[in-house]
Design an enzyme around this catalytic site. Sequence first.
Site, PDB file in Angstrom:
ATOM      1  N   GLU A  33       0.010  -0.829   5.874  1.00 39.34           N
ATOM      2  CA  GLU A  33       1.033  -0.217   6.732  1.00 39.34           C
ATOM      3  C   GLU A  33       0.796   1.276   6.886  1.00 39.34           C
ATOM      4  O   GLU A  33       0.910   1.825   7.979  1.00 39.34           O
ATOM      5  CB  GLU A  33       2.433  -0.458   6.149  1.00 39.34           C
ATOM      6  N   ASP A  77       0.848  -1.198   0.000  1.00 42.21           N
ATOM      7  CA  ASP A  77       0.000   0.000   0.000  1.00 42.21           C
ATOM      8  C   ASP A  77       0.881   1.243   0.000  1.00 42.21           C
ATOM      9  O   ASP A  77       2.068   1.183   0.349  1.00 42.21           O
ATOM     10  CB  ASP A  77      -0.959   0.010   1.200  1.00 42.21           C
TER      11      ASP A  77
HETATM   12  N1  BES Z   1       8.658   3.377   5.563  1.00 39.96           N
HETATM   13  C1  BES Z   1       8.043   4.245   6.499  1.00 39.96           C
HETATM   14  C2  BES Z   1       8.797   4.354   7.804  1.00 39.96           C
HETATM   15  C3  BES Z   1      10.157   4.984   7.767  1.00 39.96           C
HETATM   16  C4  BES Z   1      10.535   5.890   6.808  1.00 39.96           C
HETATM   17  C5  BES Z   1      11.073   4.661   8.747  1.00 39.96           C
HETATM   18  C6  BES Z   1      11.805   6.442   6.811  1.00 39.96           C
HETATM   19  C7  BES Z   1      12.317   5.230   8.759  1.00 39.96           C
HETATM   20  C8  BES Z   1      12.698   6.120   7.778  1.00 39.96           C
HETATM   21  C9  BES Z   1       6.624   3.753   6.766  1.00 39.96           C
HETATM   22  O1  BES Z   1       5.960   3.395   5.578  1.00 39.96           O
HETATM   23  C10 BES Z   1       5.817   4.849   7.393  1.00 39.96           C
HETATM   24  O2  BES Z   1       5.603   5.841   6.747  1.00 39.96           O
HETATM   25  N2  BES Z   1       5.351   4.630   8.598  1.00 39.96           N
HETATM   26  C11 BES Z   1       4.425   5.518   9.230  1.00 39.96           C
HETATM   27  C12 BES Z   1       3.777   4.754  10.351  1.00 39.96           C
HETATM   28  C13 BES Z   1       2.437   5.286  10.756  1.00 39.96           C
HETATM   29  C14 BES Z   1       1.432   5.262   9.629  1.00 39.96           C
HETATM   30  C15 BES Z   1       1.926   4.481  11.928  1.00 39.96           C
HETATM   31  C16 BES Z   1       5.173   6.733   9.762  1.00 39.96           C
HETATM   32  O3  BES Z   1       6.327   6.636  10.208  1.00 39.96           O
HETATM   33  O4  BES Z   1       4.584   7.815   9.735  1.00 39.96           O
HETATM   34 MN    MN Z   2       7.094   2.214   4.392  1.00 37.78          MN
HETATM   35 MN    MN Z   3       5.285   5.318   4.619  1.00 35.40          MN
END
Ligand code: BES
Ligand code: MN
Ligand code: MN
Length: 453
Positions: free
Chosen positions: A152, A87
């Site tokens: 996610e 997604d």
């Molecule tokens: N891939 C990211 C997380 C990420 C990006 C970690 C860059 C470290 C460096 C993930 O898809 C994401 O965006 N996670 C969300 C989680 C939330 C929806 C609970 C976030 O971090 O905002």
């Molecule tokens: Mn991600």
């Molecule tokens: Mn993300």
Amino acid sequence: MSTVVDYINENRQRYVDELFELLRMPTVSADSTKKDDLVKCAEHLAAHFKSIGLEASVEKTPGHPIVYGQWLGKPGAPTVLFYGHYDVQPPEPLEMWRTPPFEPTIIDGAVYARGSSDDKGQFYTHVKAVEACLKTRGELPVNVKFLIEGEEEAAADNLDNYIKTHHDKLACDHIIISDTAQFDEGCPSICYGLRGILYMEIVLTGPTRDLHSGEFGGCVDNPANVLGRMISKLHDTDGRILIDGMYDDVLALTAEERKEFAALPFDQKKYQDEIGVPEFFGEKGFTQLERVWARPTCDVNGIYGGYMGEGAKTVIPSKAGAKISMRLVPNQDPDKIEELFRAYIKKITPPTVNVEIINHGKARPVVVPTDSPALVKARRALEKAFEAKSVIMRGGGSIPVVETFKQELKVPALLLGFGLPDDALHSPNEKFSLDNFHRGILTSAYLLEELAG
Ligand code: BES
Ligand code: MN
Ligand code: MN
């Protein structure tokens, strides 16, 4: 190994074409009108898994489906589980994209498309490495499982429930996740820590309807004005969060960690130019990397309320609200921070409005040991594929499932990110370096080999 590498090199263009097919699918998990596109993508992936020699299935959930794949032809050998998400974030604002978000376009060696770096291009590296190995040798050096979810970015808990109820199916020795960024271009990295998150919304309601701001202005507290006053109480002028108890459990960085962070080749000017701010701002007494990797935040993600249409409309809005996220660092407990947030918001809400406080999701912060045998092997694989020394780093974002894996499967995840800091995740013009895509596939192939030994 050379035949596997030859196969990866020879099929470089086809691999890119296949990635483009994935990127053309608008799999926005937050958008309910895209439900069928997510199902289509899940089915496409499962069919693709089968075509490269895996057993595969689309697993239904109350939300978007999970794609599962496995190859278990090496009894006795370790089992590696790859996690990723198909997604993507909503592409808006569309007018800010130089090329349409779901029409992948190559510019200067990078593919521009929503989901290219987060996370389709990244998890696909492992699919292609497994394919190369199976097609050239007819077997893998280890057992492999794929768990690719579709929620996610939506902070749903369906995957958590799936993991909790499928311990045996998901049992493994190693978990590999490519969903983070490298420290810099040409600087292959392993991420050993991520921040957690608490996502809240506050809704202020005053009068039961929007009021004429002349007839009533001055004698009714305006919820939008109140919201502004409340938001200004979230931080002091030095950037420190004012929520009572916010820092109580924050684990301070050790002198050693601060030294390690400071030794990384951080280019502050490049970082600043890329995001275009006139000046940086953050909690006093901490460096840029410390602020992003090891200090909590409290940020307004969006504000609403009142008249936003064309021209002037003179109203006192009946309602105003804000979505507020808090990034959490080691030792902070999202449940406890939620209680502190609720108490603080109640404390600063004046008696002139009613407040509703809503939770939109949470995830725990994580840190994993940096000296585990798997991590050392991953560094070797990375350095071979990227022909450069690797670094260990932390990330400021959150991947909620990492903690679930640790709790439920008792396996720490290895965060092997192939993205770059300027990939523009969640922003317009998201991109993914095709060189990193290729080297990521090579890394995965080397790593499978390393983990067998
Ligand atoms: N891939 C990211 C997380 C990420 C990006 C970690 C860059 C470290 C460096 C993930 O898809 C994401 O965006 N996670 C969300 C989680 C939330 C929806 C609970 C976030 O971090 O905002
Ligand atoms: Mn991600
Ligand atoms: Mn993300």
